[in-house]
Design an enzyme around this catalytic site. Structure first.
Site, PDB file in Angstrom:
ATOM      1  N   ARG A   1      25.651 -28.319  15.325  1.00 34.40           N
ATOM      2  CA  ARG A   1      24.759 -27.235  14.900  1.00 34.40           C
ATOM      3  C   ARG A   1      23.620 -27.145  15.905  1.00 34.40           C
ATOM      4  NH1 ARG A   1      22.011 -25.360   9.330  1.00 34.40           N
ATOM      5  NH2 ARG A   1      24.144 -24.676   9.085  1.00 34.40           N
TER       6      ARG A   1
ATOM      7  N   HIS B   1      28.450 -18.456  12.771  1.00 32.98           N
ATOM      8  CA  HIS B   1      28.414 -19.491  11.728  1.00 32.98           C
ATOM      9  C   HIS B   1      29.787 -19.503  11.038  1.00 32.98           C
ATOM     10  CE1 HIS B   1      27.030 -22.395   9.036  1.00 32.98           C
ATOM     11  NE2 HIS B   1      26.228 -21.696   8.250  1.00 32.98           N
TER      12      HIS B   1
ATOM     13  N   GLN C   1      30.816 -21.277   7.528  1.00 29.91           N
ATOM     14  CA  GLN C   1      30.267 -20.630   6.332  1.00 29.91           C
ATOM     15  C   GLN C   1      31.259 -19.636   5.714  1.00 29.91           C
ATOM     16  OE1 GLN C   1      27.112 -20.916   4.735  1.00 29.91           O
ATOM     17  NE2 GLN C   1      28.096 -19.585   3.249  1.00 29.91           N
TER      18      GLN C   1
ATOM     19  N   ASP D   1      21.499 -12.639   3.924  1.00 33.17           N
ATOM     20  CA  ASP D   1      21.074 -13.871   4.585  1.00 33.17           C
ATOM     21  C   ASP D   1      19.573 -13.714   4.838  1.00 33.17           C
ATOM     22  OD1 ASP D   1      20.902 -16.202   6.086  1.00 33.17           O
ATOM     23  OD2 ASP D   1      21.934 -15.410   7.855  1.00 33.17           O
TER      24      ASP D   1
ATOM     25  N   CYS E   1      24.470 -17.112   1.962  1.00 29.66           N
ATOM     26  CA  CYS E   1      24.848 -18.410   2.543  1.00 29.66           C
ATOM     27  C   CYS E   1      23.858 -19.508   2.164  1.00 29.66           C
ATOM     28  CB  CYS E   1      24.972 -18.288   4.053  1.00 29.66           C
ATOM     29  SG  CYS E   1      23.472 -17.654   4.832  1.00 29.66           S
TER      30      CYS E   1
ATOM     31  N   ARG F   1      31.381 -24.955   0.572  1.00 31.70           N
ATOM     32  CA  ARG F   1      31.190 -25.415   1.951  1.00 31.70           C
ATOM     33  C   ARG F   1      31.886 -26.762   2.155  1.00 31.70           C
ATOM     34  NH1 ARG F   1      27.243 -23.891   5.126  1.00 31.70           N
ATOM     35  NH2 ARG F   1      28.743 -24.642   6.650  1.00 31.70           N
TER      36      ARG F   1
HETATM   37  N1  NVA Z   1      21.105 -16.925   9.819  1.00 27.76           N
HETATM   38  C1  NVA Z   1      20.607 -18.156   9.275  1.00 27.76           C
HETATM   39  C2  NVA Z   1      21.700 -18.884   8.593  1.00 27.76           C
HETATM   40  C3  NVA Z   1      21.280 -20.158   7.911  1.00 27.76           C
HETATM   41  C4  NVA Z   1      22.419 -20.868   7.243  1.00 27.76           C
HETATM   42  C5  NVA Z   1      19.980 -18.998  10.387  1.00 27.76           C
HETATM   43  O1  NVA Z   1      20.568 -19.077  11.469  1.00 27.76           O
HETATM   44  O2  NVA Z   1      18.920 -19.565  10.163  1.00 27.76           O
HETATM   45  N1   CP Z   2      24.432 -22.089   4.662  1.00 29.37           N
HETATM   46  C1   CP Z   2      24.075 -23.112   5.460  1.00 29.37           C
HETATM   47  O1   CP Z   2      24.603 -23.301   6.557  1.00 29.37           O
HETATM   48  O2   CP Z   2      23.127 -23.916   4.938  1.00 29.37           O
HETATM   49  P1   CP Z   2      22.380 -25.100   5.689  1.00 29.37           P
HETATM   50  O3   CP Z   2      21.492 -24.485   6.726  1.00 29.37           O
HETATM   51  O4   CP Z   2      21.610 -25.795   4.603  1.00 29.37           O
HETATM   52  O5   CP Z   2      23.411 -25.989   6.314  1.00 29.37           O
END
Ligand code: NVA
Ligand code: CP
Length: 334
Positions: free
Chosen positions: A111, A138, A141, A234, A277, A316
Site C-alpha cells: 500500500r 485500489h 477493494q 468514497d 469502501c 475485504r
Molecule cells: N480513495 C481513498 C480510499 C481509502 C480506502 C484514499 O486513497 O484515501
Molecule cells: N477500504 C480500505 O482500504 O480501508 P483501509 O484504508 O482501512 O485499509
C-alpha cells in the site's frame, strides 16, 4: 470443495486489468466459498508456512487487518512493515528492496503512493505482489464490493452501480474496471474537474462493451443515479492529497449521498443499497469532521437499512484471502 483457476497460481495483481473477466469472477466465487468455510468454523492451512510482507506507506484499518487475519486463519505469517521500519525508497531503492524481500517472503502486499513502485516490486521481487492501494488503483477493494452486491441481490446480473464523488480516484478507477469485467453497469457522477482520466475510461469502456454493459459519466448526480441499484461513494480527499481538502469540499458538496439522492434512483422500495469502501465521514465524530459534520454521505443513509458497508468491510478479508490462497496455496480441491 474449494476450487480456483490454475492460471491464478503465482499471480500478482497490480490492477484489475491484470486478470481476465473469468479469473475475476472465479476469485469472487472462491471468496464466497472461503467465507462459508470460515463461518462453519474451519480455520485451515491453505497458507501453511507461507510468509507475506505487508509494506504500508499509508494508513489502513481494513486492508492491513484483513490481510493479516486472512493469512493467520490459514496457517501463514504476515509481517507488517511501515516506511520507518524499512529502508524502502530512502536508503535502498525499491528495486533492491524487492530483490531482498523476494528472497525471504512468498508474497508482498503493498500500500503506497506510486503505482510504479508497486509494479517495480512485482517486477524485481520474483514473488506475487498485490496492490493494496496506490494513488491510481485500489483493486482488492472491488472484489469485496462486488461480493457484497452478489450476496445482497443474489447475483451480479442486471445491476447498475452509481459511484458519486471523486470520479478519478483510486477506488473509482478500479470500480469502473471491476464493473466492466463483471458485466455490471457503471455510472460515475462527478464534477467535470474530476471526470475519469480518458485513458482509464477508454480501457474500461472497451471491456464493458465486450460484456454488453455501458459506462456513463454525469456531472448532475440527480440525473446520473436514476435507475441505480447501488449508490457508492468514497472520501472526497484521498490519502496524500490533504492540501486539497477545502477546495474538494466546496466542489463536491452537491454530490453528498443523502436520502433525497437515494430516492432519486427510483428504487427506494426496490433493489437498492449503499456502499462505501470506508473510512467514511458520515458524522461529526472524527477529528476531520468535528466542526463540519458529515461530508460524502449523511449519517441517515450510512445507518439506514440500505447500507451494507460493514458486510463490505468484512468481505475485504474473505476476498483478500481468496487472492492469497489462489496465488500461494500448493494444493487444490480442499
Ligand atoms: N480513495 C481513498 C480510499 C481509502 C480506502 C484514499 O486513497 O484515501
Ligand atoms: N477500504 C480500505 O482500504 O480501508 P483501509 O484504508 O482501512 O485499509
Amino acid at each position: 470443495m474449494l476450487t480456483w483457476m490454475d492460471s491464478l497460481k503465482g499471480r500478482s495483481m497490480m490492477r484489475l486489468a491484470s486478470f481476465t473477466d473469468e479469473e475475476m469472477l472465479n476469485l469472487i466465487d472462491l471468496a464466497a466459498q472461503l467465507k462459508a468455510r470460515r463461518a462453519a468454523g474451519v480455520r485451515g492451512n491453505l497458507l501453511h508456512r507461507k510468509n507475506v510482507a505487508l509494506i504500508f506507506e499509508k494508513s489502513s484499518t481494513r486492508t492491513r487487518n484483513s490481510t493479516l487475519v486472512a493469512i493467520r486463519d490459514e496457517g501463514g505469517n504476515g509481517e507488517y512493515l511501515t516506511r520507518p521500519d524499512i529502508h524502502f525508497g530512502k536508503k535502498e531503492s525499491v528495486k533492491d528492496t524487492a530483490r531482498v524481500l523476494g528472497r525471504i517472503y512468498d508474497g508482498i502486499l503493498f500500500r503506497g503512493f506510486r503505482q510504479q513502485d508497486c509494479e517495480d516490486l512485482a517486477k524485481y521481487s520474483g514473488v506475487p505482489v498485490w496492490n493494496g492501494l496506490t494513488d491510481d488503483y485500489h483493486p482488492t477493494q472491488i472484489f469485496a464490493d462486488l461480493l457484497t452486491v452478489r450476496e445482497t441481490f443474489g447475483s451480479l446480473g442486471d445491476v447498475t452501480i452509481a459511484y458519486v464523488g471523486d470520479g478519478r480516484n483510486n477506488v473509482a478507477n478500479s470500480l469502473m474496471m471491476g464493473c466492466a469485467k463483471c458485466g455490471v453497469r457503471y455510472v460515475c457522477c462527478t464534477p467535470r474537474e474530476l471526470w475519469p482520466d480518458e485513458k482509464v475510461l477508454a480501457e474500461a469502456e472497451e471491456v464493458a462493451k465486450r460484456n454488453g454493459v455501458d459506462i456513463r459519466v454525469f456531472d448532475d448526480p440527480v440525473k446520473g443515479v436514476k435507475g441505480a441499484n447501488v449508490l457508492y461513494t468514497d472520501v472526497w480527499v484521498s490519502m496524500g492529497e490533504e492540501d486539497k481538502t477545502a477546495a474538494r469540499i466546496r466542489l463536491l458538496r452537491p454530490y453528498q449521498i443523502n436520502m433525497d439522492l437515494m430516492r432519486a434512483t427510483g428504487n427506494i422500495d426496490g433493489r437498492l443499497m449503499f456502499l462505501h469502501c470506508l473510512p467514511a465521514f458520515h458524522d461529526n465524530k472524527t477529528e476531520v469532521t468535528k466542526d463540519c459534520g458529515a461530508l460524502e454521505v449523511t449519517d441517515e443513509v450510512f445507518e439506514s437499512k440500505y447500507s451494507k458497508v460493514f458486510d463490505e468491510s468484512e468481505n475485504r478479508m474473505h476476498t483478500i484471502k481468496a487472492l492469497l490462497v489462489s496465488a500461494l496455496c500448493d494444493r487444490k480441491g480442499i
